[in-house]
Design a protein around this motif. Structure first.
Motif, mmCIF file in Angstrom:
data_model
loop_
_atom_site.group_PDB
_atom_site.id
_atom_site.type_symbol
_atom_site.label_atom_id
_atom_site.label_comp_id
_atom_site.label_asym_id
_atom_site.label_seq_id
_atom_site.Cartn_x
_atom_site.Cartn_y
_atom_site.Cartn_z
ATOM 1 N N PHE A 122 0.798 -1.230 0.000
ATOM 2 C CA PHE A 122 0.000 0.000 0.000
ATOM 3 C C PHE A 122 0.823 1.269 0.000
ATOM 4 C CE2 PHE A 122 -2.940 -3.207 1.265
ATOM 5 C CZ PHE A 122 -4.086 -2.843 0.584
ATOM 6 N N LEU B 122 -0.230 4.032 -2.431
ATOM 7 C CA LEU B 122 -1.634 4.454 -2.432
ATOM 8 C C LEU B 122 -1.731 5.666 -1.492
ATOM 9 C CD1 LEU B 122 -3.971 3.033 -3.956
ATOM 10 C CD2 LEU B 122 -4.607 1.959 -1.814
ATOM 11 N N GLU C 267 -2.980 8.440 1.258
ATOM 12 C CA GLU C 267 -3.527 8.212 2.593
ATOM 13 C C GLU C 267 -5.061 8.266 2.622
ATOM 14 O OE1 GLU C 267 -2.115 9.484 7.103
ATOM 15 O OE2 GLU C 267 -0.959 9.961 5.317
ATOM 16 N N SER D 37 -7.198 7.457 0.242
ATOM 17 C CA SER D 37 -7.750 6.219 -0.313
ATOM 18 C C SER D 37 -7.666 5.090 0.704
ATOM 19 C CB SER D 37 -6.984 5.802 -1.571
ATOM 20 O OG SER D 37 -7.061 6.796 -2.546
ATOM 21 N N VAL D 38 -6.530 5.015 1.413
ATOM 22 C CA VAL D 38 -6.346 3.962 2.420
ATOM 23 C C VAL D 38 -7.386 4.118 3.531
ATOM 24 C CG1 VAL D 38 -4.754 2.984 4.130
ATOM 25 C CG2 VAL D 38 -3.896 3.651 1.894
ATOM 26 N N GLU D 39 -7.612 5.388 3.941
ATOM 27 C CA GLU D 39 -8.626 5.700 4.959
ATOM 28 C C GLU D 39 -10.015 5.247 4.507
ATOM 29 O OE1 GLU D 39 -6.870 7.887 8.300
ATOM 30 O OE2 GLU D 39 -9.015 7.591 7.949
ATOM 31 N N GLN D 40 -10.338 5.605 3.259
ATOM 32 C CA GLN D 40 -11.658 5.284 2.692
ATOM 33 C C GLN D 40 -11.856 3.767 2.629
ATOM 34 O OE1 GLN D 40 -12.314 6.627 -1.415
ATOM 35 N NE2 GLN D 40 -13.983 5.133 -1.489
ATOM 36 N N ILE D 41 -10.823 3.068 2.173
ATOM 37 C CA ILE D 41 -10.881 1.602 2.093
ATOM 38 C C ILE D 41 -11.086 1.021 3.486
ATOM 39 C CG2 ILE D 41 -9.488 -0.480 1.658
ATOM 40 C CD1 ILE D 41 -8.216 1.082 -0.722
ATOM 41 N N TYR D 42 -10.318 1.536 4.444
ATOM 42 C CA TYR D 42 -10.418 1.010 5.795
ATOM 43 C C TYR D 42 -11.816 1.198 6.380
ATOM 44 C CZ TYR D 42 -10.104 0.284 10.721
ATOM 45 O OH TYR D 42 -10.372 -0.161 11.996
ATOM 46 N N ARG D 43 -12.361 2.428 6.237
ATOM 47 C CA ARG D 43 -13.691 2.706 6.801
ATOM 48 C C ARG D 43 -14.765 1.812 6.186
ATOM 49 N NH1 ARG D 43 -12.055 8.186 6.727
ATOM 50 N NH2 ARG D 43 -13.069 8.376 4.706
ATOM 51 N N ILE E 100 -6.595 -3.106 7.558
ATOM 52 C CA ILE E 100 -7.253 -3.517 6.311
ATOM 53 C C ILE E 100 -7.174 -5.032 6.174
ATOM 54 C CG2 ILE E 100 -6.938 -3.511 3.774
ATOM 55 C CD1 ILE E 100 -6.442 -0.476 3.996
ATOM 56 N N SER F 259 -15.041 1.388 -2.542
ATOM 57 C CA SER F 259 -13.782 1.127 -1.843
ATOM 58 C C SER F 259 -13.213 -0.246 -2.189
ATOM 59 C CB SER F 259 -13.996 1.206 -0.333
ATOM 60 O OG SER F 259 -14.391 2.502 0.013
ATOM 61 N N HIS G 225 -6.204 -1.968 -7.103
ATOM 62 C CA HIS G 225 -4.845 -1.716 -6.636
ATOM 63 C C HIS G 225 -4.084 -3.034 -6.481
ATOM 64 C CE1 HIS G 225 -1.522 0.250 -4.653
ATOM 65 N NE2 HIS G 225 -1.584 -0.648 -3.694
#
Lengths: 148, 148
Positions: A116, A119, A121, A123-129, B8, B130, B137
């Motif tokens: 990651f 990628l 930050e 996008s990573v936040e959005q994916i995590y949420r 994640i 997401s 990715h």
């Protein structure tokens, strides 16, 4: 909504498949399999109990036991009986595993992080949420179904 | 960022575990296993080739073949040779599978939809976007790693 729900299942499939592909590619011509890699990752400096490995890799105790059988046969791990309570069995990594770990980043917890790095930050936040939302919803459903 | 990346992976684990738990709970006291259910779902009215089932369930051809062996032994599916090209083998559902499907929503594609009925459309959209981002990715990473 119908299209999205089926697409969610397909994307989860794609994510799992990609992760397996990455590990498979990384283990290359070693004699390890993907489930064996996942189990090896759990065994670091400290010996582990089968139950705690099962919890981490989300596989049944019996499945983890047979994976450990094969790892032990190939010299990567060893089973040790607890000196105080003989019913408890610890799984420890051998020197062979330590040597392999040095050559293979995929055996480290940090492998997922490397994936990651490029990628952003947000996008990573959005994916995590979103994953958190999906995981919580599904765990709620499991609880509901089991109550029925 | 470090915390999120590891989280994640954990959430993906939770999602997979919940989905397996749901299927395991639904199949209850039948003699089916989760991978068998996933394969049965692919076989509807039309017979399927092993390769197309493998593609759908994201498992190796050899794994799917051994799952089909067990399903055939238990009378849920049957292998049929293609009348024009004897090298092609089709996998068809039996009457026993049709009967089982009527009793078990988990054997239907729509089971995943039912899971999301009580989630609002905006959340489903967010989850989908997401997952798409994450899947793309990871597939890009697989392509990059394979090129190295």
């Amino acid at each position: 909504m119908k299209i999205h729900t089926n697409s969610i299942r397909k994307q989860i499939g794609n994510i799992n498949k990609s992760y397996y592909d990455l590990i498979t590619h990384e283990i290359g011509d070693t004699n390890l399999t993907v489930p064996q890699v996942l189990v090896c990752r759990c065994i670091k400096d400290e010996p582990q109990m089968v139950s705690s490995i099962s919890e981490t890799v989300k596989l049944a105790n019996s499945t983890v036991s047979s994976i450990i059988d094969r790892l032990e046969k190939n010299g990567y791990v060893t089973r040790i009986r607890d000196s105080k309570d003989r019913r408890i069995v610890w799984v420890a990594g051998t020197e062979k595993l330590t040597q392999l770990r040095k050559k293979m980043p995929v055996l480290e917890e940090s492998f997922f992080e490397i994936l990651f790095e490029d990628l952003d930050e947000e996008s990573v936040e959005q994916i995590y949420r979103s994953l958190e939302l999906l995981a919580n919803h599904m765990m709620k459903k499991v609880a509901e179904y089991k109550k029925e």
